[in-house]
Design a protein around this motif. Structure first.
Motif, PDB file in Angstrom:
ATOM      1  N   LYS A 208       0.955  -1.196   0.083  1.00 23.47           N
ATOM      2  CA  LYS A 208       0.016   0.056  -0.255  1.00 23.47           C
ATOM      3  C   LYS A 208       0.895   1.311   0.042  1.00 23.47           C
TER       4      LYS A 208
ATOM      5  N   ARG B 159       0.691   8.265  -5.571  1.00 17.76           N
ATOM      6  CA  ARG B 159      -0.459   9.095  -5.503  1.00 17.76           C
ATOM      7  C   ARG B 159      -0.168  10.491  -5.186  1.00 17.76           C
TER       8      ARG B 159
ATOM      9  N   LEU C  83      -7.913   2.982  -9.568  1.00 18.26           N
ATOM     10  CA  LEU C  83      -7.923   2.660  -8.275  1.00 18.26           C
ATOM     11  C   LEU C  83      -8.705   3.610  -7.578  1.00 18.26           C
ATOM     12  N   LEU C  84      -8.405   5.196  -7.897  1.00 20.49           N
ATOM     13  CA  LEU C  84      -9.326   6.033  -7.568  1.00 20.49           C
ATOM     14  C   LEU C  84     -10.729   6.033  -7.840  1.00 20.49           C
TER      15      LEU C  84
ATOM     16  N   TRP D  68     -12.435   2.973  -8.561  1.00 22.80           N
ATOM     17  CA  TRP D  68     -12.779   1.895  -7.636  1.00 22.80           C
ATOM     18  C   TRP D  68     -13.131   2.447  -6.456  1.00 22.80           C
ATOM     19  N   GLY D  69     -12.169   2.991  -5.741  1.00 25.84           N
ATOM     20  CA  GLY D  69     -12.276   3.478  -4.150  1.00 25.84           C
ATOM     21  C   GLY D  69     -13.441   4.357  -4.094  1.00 25.84           C
ATOM     22  N   SER D  70     -13.580   5.354  -4.809  1.00 27.31           N
ATOM     23  CA  SER D  70     -14.711   6.259  -4.748  1.00 27.31           C
ATOM     24  C   SER D  70     -15.981   5.508  -4.773  1.00 27.31           C
TER      25      SER D  70
ATOM     26  N   HIS E 168     -16.491   2.128  -3.952  1.00 25.89           N
ATOM     27  CA  HIS E 168     -16.898   1.119  -2.928  1.00 25.89           C
ATOM     28  C   HIS E 168     -16.378   1.461  -1.393  1.00 25.89           C
ATOM     29  N   GLY E 169     -16.138   2.648  -1.358  1.00 25.71           N
ATOM     30  CA  GLY E 169     -15.935   3.161   0.311  1.00 25.71           C
ATOM     31  C   GLY E 169     -15.982   4.500   0.473  1.00 25.71           C
TER      32      GLY E 169
ATOM     33  N   SER F  96     -14.680   8.033   0.662  1.00 25.28           N
ATOM     34  CA  SER F  96     -13.505   8.511   0.331  1.00 25.28           C
ATOM     35  C   SER F  96     -13.653  10.030  -0.125  1.00 25.28           C
TER      36      SER F  96
END
Length: 138
Positions: A22, A29, A97-98, A100-102, A104-105, A107
């Motif tokens: 990570k 990033r 990834l940005l 996907w993360g936004s 599914h969680g 953010s």
């Protein structure tokens, strides 16, 4: 720094060997989205990376050819880190990834970036790649 050992010739495994922790992705990033370039700036990230981990990950990213390291213009004891062309090639991964993360969680995404990505991902990727290349030449 640990020696780099590739586990297999699978492309996903190869990518994970370099980018699979990570911290490396968070350094990338910070370079791409926050314009950070020095050890001190990376230390100020919200995730509070330990100094030994930061030093190790910067060294790994440099040894794998994703970052270049140079003496800072303002202080000879300080270094700056920039994306190499290989590092610039990670920008589409960071964008995915940005997104996907936004989705599914919980953010927080820079104002306008999410909308810009949803409207035209390819142009946003190209924009950030251009900016990274310009910064590398500066």
């Amino acid at each position: 720094m640990k020696a780099f050992k590739q586990r297999s010739t699978c492309p996903i495994s190869t990518a994970l060997d370099v980018l699979g922790d990570k911290w490396s992705l968070l350094i990338l990033r910070d370079i791409v989205f926050a314009g950070k370039s020095t050890y001190g700036e990376f230390q100020q990230s919200a995730e509070k990376m330990a100094t030994n981990v930061l030093a190790d990950r910067l060294a790994v990213l440099e040894s794998q050819g994703l970052l270049s390291k140079a003496v800072a213009m303002d202080k000879k004891s300080k270094f700056t880190y920039r994306l190499t062309e290989k590092g610039v090639d990670t920008i589409p991964i960071l964008m995915e990834l940005l997104l996907w993360g936004s989705q599914h969680g919980p953010s927080v995404v820079e104002a306008g970036l999410l909308e810009e990505l949803q409207a035209g991902k390819e142009s946003v990727v190209a924009k950030y790649q251009r900016l990274a290349r310009e910064k590398a030449l500066a």
